[in-house]
Write a protein that holds these residues in place. Sequence first.
Motif, PDB file in Angstrom:
ATOM      1  N   THR A 104       0.899  -1.151   0.181  1.00 51.40           N
ATOM      2  CA  THR A 104       0.069  -0.052  -0.001  1.00 51.40           C
ATOM      3  C   THR A 104       0.843   1.453   0.051  1.00 51.40           C
ATOM      4  O   THR A 104       0.545   2.387  -0.586  1.00 51.40           O
ATOM      5  N   GLU A 105       1.938   1.190   0.625  1.00 44.46           N
ATOM      6  CA  GLU A 105       3.185   2.397   0.639  1.00 44.46           C
ATOM      7  C   GLU A 105       3.445   2.712  -0.776  1.00 44.46           C
ATOM      8  O   GLU A 105       3.279   3.877  -1.264  1.00 44.46           O
ATOM      9  N   ARG A 106       3.515   1.719  -1.607  1.00 39.23           N
ATOM     10  CA  ARG A 106       4.073   1.908  -2.927  1.00 39.23           C
ATOM     11  C   ARG A 106       2.796   2.286  -3.578  1.00 39.23           C
ATOM     12  O   ARG A 106       2.923   3.231  -4.503  1.00 39.23           O
ATOM     13  N   MET A 107       1.678   1.917  -3.469  1.00 40.73           N
ATOM     14  CA  MET A 107       0.611   2.327  -4.117  1.00 40.73           C
ATOM     15  C   MET A 107       0.311   4.004  -3.967  1.00 40.73           C
ATOM     16  O   MET A 107      -0.091   4.791  -4.701  1.00 40.73           O
ATOM     17  N   VAL A 108       0.446   4.332  -2.564  1.00 41.66           N
ATOM     18  CA  VAL A 108       0.241   5.914  -2.154  1.00 41.66           C
ATOM     19  C   VAL A 108       1.371   6.697  -2.720  1.00 41.66           C
ATOM     20  O   VAL A 108       1.142   7.742  -3.299  1.00 41.66           O
ATOM     21  N   ALA A 109       2.673   6.032  -2.718  1.00 43.80           N
ATOM     22  CA  ALA A 109       3.818   6.728  -3.019  1.00 43.80           C
ATOM     23  C   ALA A 109       3.715   7.032  -4.659  1.00 43.80           C
ATOM     24  O   ALA A 109       3.800   8.034  -5.170  1.00 43.80           O
ATOM     25  N   MET A 131       3.838  -5.217  -8.707  1.00 42.67           N
ATOM     26  CA  MET A 131       3.994  -6.661  -9.184  1.00 42.67           C
ATOM     27  C   MET A 131       5.240  -7.245  -8.607  1.00 42.67           C
ATOM     28  O   MET A 131       5.215  -8.121  -7.910  1.00 42.67           O
ATOM     29  N   GLU A 132       6.118  -6.438  -8.622  1.00 41.70           N
ATOM     30  CA  GLU A 132       7.519  -6.803  -8.050  1.00 41.70           C
ATOM     31  C   GLU A 132       7.151  -7.229  -6.392  1.00 41.70           C
ATOM     32  O   GLU A 132       7.915  -8.169  -5.846  1.00 41.70           O
ATOM     33  N   CYS A 133       6.612  -6.386  -5.871  1.00 37.00           N
ATOM     34  CA  CYS A 133       6.265  -6.403  -4.352  1.00 37.00           C
ATOM     35  C   CYS A 133       5.639  -7.913  -3.988  1.00 37.00           C
ATOM     36  O   CYS A 133       5.768  -8.498  -3.035  1.00 37.00           O
ATOM     37  N   VAL A 134       4.714  -8.208  -5.138  1.00 40.60           N
ATOM     38  CA  VAL A 134       3.844  -9.411  -4.628  1.00 40.60           C
ATOM     39  C   VAL A 134       4.466 -10.632  -5.329  1.00 40.60           C
ATOM     40  O   VAL A 134       3.979 -11.830  -5.175  1.00 40.60           O
ATOM     41  N   ILE A 177      -2.229 -14.674   3.132  1.00 39.64           N
ATOM     42  CA  ILE A 177      -3.067 -14.034   2.358  1.00 39.64           C
ATOM     43  C   ILE A 177      -2.255 -13.657   1.167  1.00 39.64           C
ATOM     44  O   ILE A 177      -3.006 -13.268   0.110  1.00 39.64           O
ATOM     45  N   ALA A 178      -0.859 -13.560   1.139  1.00 38.22           N
ATOM     46  CA  ALA A 178      -0.124 -13.067   0.121  1.00 38.22           C
ATOM     47  C   ALA A 178      -0.339 -13.569  -1.388  1.00 38.22           C
ATOM     48  O   ALA A 178      -0.482 -12.952  -2.119  1.00 38.22           O
ATOM     49  N   PRO A 179      -0.515 -14.849  -1.564  1.00 41.62           N
ATOM     50  CA  PRO A 179      -0.999 -15.420  -2.586  1.00 41.62           C
ATOM     51  C   PRO A 179      -2.235 -14.785  -3.405  1.00 41.62           C
ATOM     52  O   PRO A 179      -2.323 -14.728  -4.454  1.00 41.62           O
ATOM     53  N   LEU A 180      -3.329 -14.509  -2.441  1.00 39.16           N
ATOM     54  CA  LEU A 180      -4.243 -14.075  -2.764  1.00 39.16           C
ATOM     55  C   LEU A 180      -4.515 -12.458  -3.276  1.00 39.16           C
ATOM     56  O   LEU A 180      -4.911 -12.344  -4.355  1.00 39.16           O
ATOM     57  N   ILE A 181      -3.563 -11.786  -2.470  1.00 39.74           N
ATOM     58  CA  ILE A 181      -3.507 -10.541  -2.980  1.00 39.74           C
ATOM     59  C   ILE A 181      -2.508 -10.550  -4.520  1.00 39.74           C
ATOM     60  O   ILE A 181      -2.929  -9.692  -5.278  1.00 39.74           O
ATOM     61  N   ALA A 182      -1.630 -11.396  -4.609  1.00 43.53           N
ATOM     62  CA  ALA A 182      -0.867 -11.243  -5.672  1.00 43.53           C
ATOM     63  C   ALA A 182      -1.688 -11.904  -6.766  1.00 43.53           C
ATOM     64  O   ALA A 182      -1.756 -11.184  -8.014  1.00 43.53           O
ATOM     65  N   TYR A 183      -2.683 -12.597  -6.724  1.00 42.19           N
ATOM     66  CA  TYR A 183      -3.606 -13.105  -7.711  1.00 42.19           C
ATOM     67  C   TYR A 183      -4.242 -11.874  -8.345  1.00 42.19           C
ATOM     68  O   TYR A 183      -4.364 -11.784  -9.416  1.00 42.19           O
ATOM     69  N   TYR A 184      -4.802 -11.116  -7.323  1.00 45.14           N
ATOM     70  CA  TYR A 184      -5.678 -10.024  -7.734  1.00 45.14           C
ATOM     71  C   TYR A 184      -4.812  -9.060  -8.541  1.00 45.14           C
ATOM     72  O   TYR A 184      -5.479  -8.549  -9.490  1.00 45.14           O
ATOM     73  N   ILE A 185      -3.446  -8.914  -8.061  1.00 42.97           N
ATOM     74  CA  ILE A 185      -2.692  -7.779  -8.769  1.00 42.97           C
ATOM     75  C   ILE A 185      -2.222  -8.307 -10.036  1.00 42.97           C
ATOM     76  O   ILE A 185      -2.207  -7.832 -11.027  1.00 42.97           O
TER      77      ILE A 185
END
Lengths: 329, 153
Positions: free
Chosen positions: A191-196, A274-277, A287-295
């Motif tokens: 989220t920090e990367r999203m905001v930045a 993408m690099e982040c996930v 939960i990380a693989p689920l977030i990664a799948y969405y991204i």
Amino acid sequence: MKKRNVFKRKRDIDYTYAVARVRANEHSLLTAQDVEQLILAEDYNAVMRRLSDAGWGEFDGTTDYASYLENYFAKTWDLLNEIMDDIHELDFLLIKNDAQNLKGALKGIVSQHDTEGLYSKSTVYDTKAIVAAVEEREFDELPEFMIEPAKEAYEVLTSTANGQLADAIIDKATLEEISKLGKAAKNSKLTERMVATANIKAAVRCAKTNKTREFMERSLSECDTLSKEKLIETALEGPEAVLTYLESTNYKEAVEKIKESTSAFEKWCDDILMECVMEAKYTAFGIAPLIAYYIARDAEIKTVRIILSAKINNLSTDLIRERVRTLYV
Amino acid sequence: MLQSIGGLTIAIFGAAFAAILSGMGSSKGVGIVGQAAAGVITEDPSKFGKVLILQILPGTQGLYGFLAAFLIMNNMSPDMTVMQGLGYFAAGLPIAVTGFYSALWQARVAASGCSVVAKNPDQSGKAIIFAAMVETYAVLALLITILLIGKVA
């Protein structure tokens, strides 16, 4: 609107079933070879036919690829909704759609245009309730993070008709909410990367269009890896000053991309998410693989949208290749 | 105090611990892998055979605990001394504790293996080998338990 208790801590094995479902579905993600074939496809129709063959939905000859892609992307959300006990753990990914709907609803009542049909379907909060609250001017009925910005944006729209500032106010509040949700869900790196990146985009845009300090104060949000004050100060001096400041931050790679082109910078913004996930590819729990799948699906849709748009506009394959996002598989 | 409890009761505790702890580990382990396996076959039922092998693996510790408890029970007698009872209790500990933990860790490897089956079905043999590696320590613990029971007897 009732506030949800989103972040009840869970153990990583609570996601075992969901991760297995997602892994099985990752099979259908487009690979680099698939994307290359789409790029090399003869024309728009050929791309759509290939997508149809790959299970993206029947191609009926339409050129309205936006709703075609939205319908396909909705399947991703449906899957996550089905396999997760509490889908609200992913609110930080989706809340931007609610903000988009709020902007639409506000502009709708001010311009007195019918905005029905323009709202995003994948949202955290009930869109009908948001639209109704805006139409009734009952802003206190909105989700908590929207209340103040909605009032402020409404006032701006009715008094000055400055749509850009109204949007910026809502965007800022949304980014702050994303940051808050990310920290609560221990996903603050993403989220920090999203905001930045959103702040960088906004600062560069403000610098290029000579916006005032007040506009920037109301549109840039606080984040941990960039100083809002420095972004504003440098943006007031001009785009070059912003780039000089970015050189001294974690986002120095952005400088080269911004200089290259807007599309190169947009691609970089998506690629660093993408690099982040990416490491979630090797994670079997949590939960990380689920977030990664969405991204991953999001990046895939953006890539396909770029290819389709390029085919309609007869852009060269090299230009398309420059713009396609880094893929998860 | 131990005298008042008696050797037989202590040995019963030993057998019960061996069966209970390893059984707990296995039931939780099989449950974890079962969830992952269900996820895989929801999307592709043809992979049932492959994920079933992975699900079975953390179940063996429960079987080892049952075997150890059975051997201890076979050697029990009403006139056992307290020292013999303590001996059987200690003999049951290796499979009880190692069985419990190895089942849980094996389950994590096997559940990860289900992801391998989901994405690369032709590599499922490797996923089974990874999970089977954890089994080594449960087998060693069972071996020690059996040897100790033999010594006490």
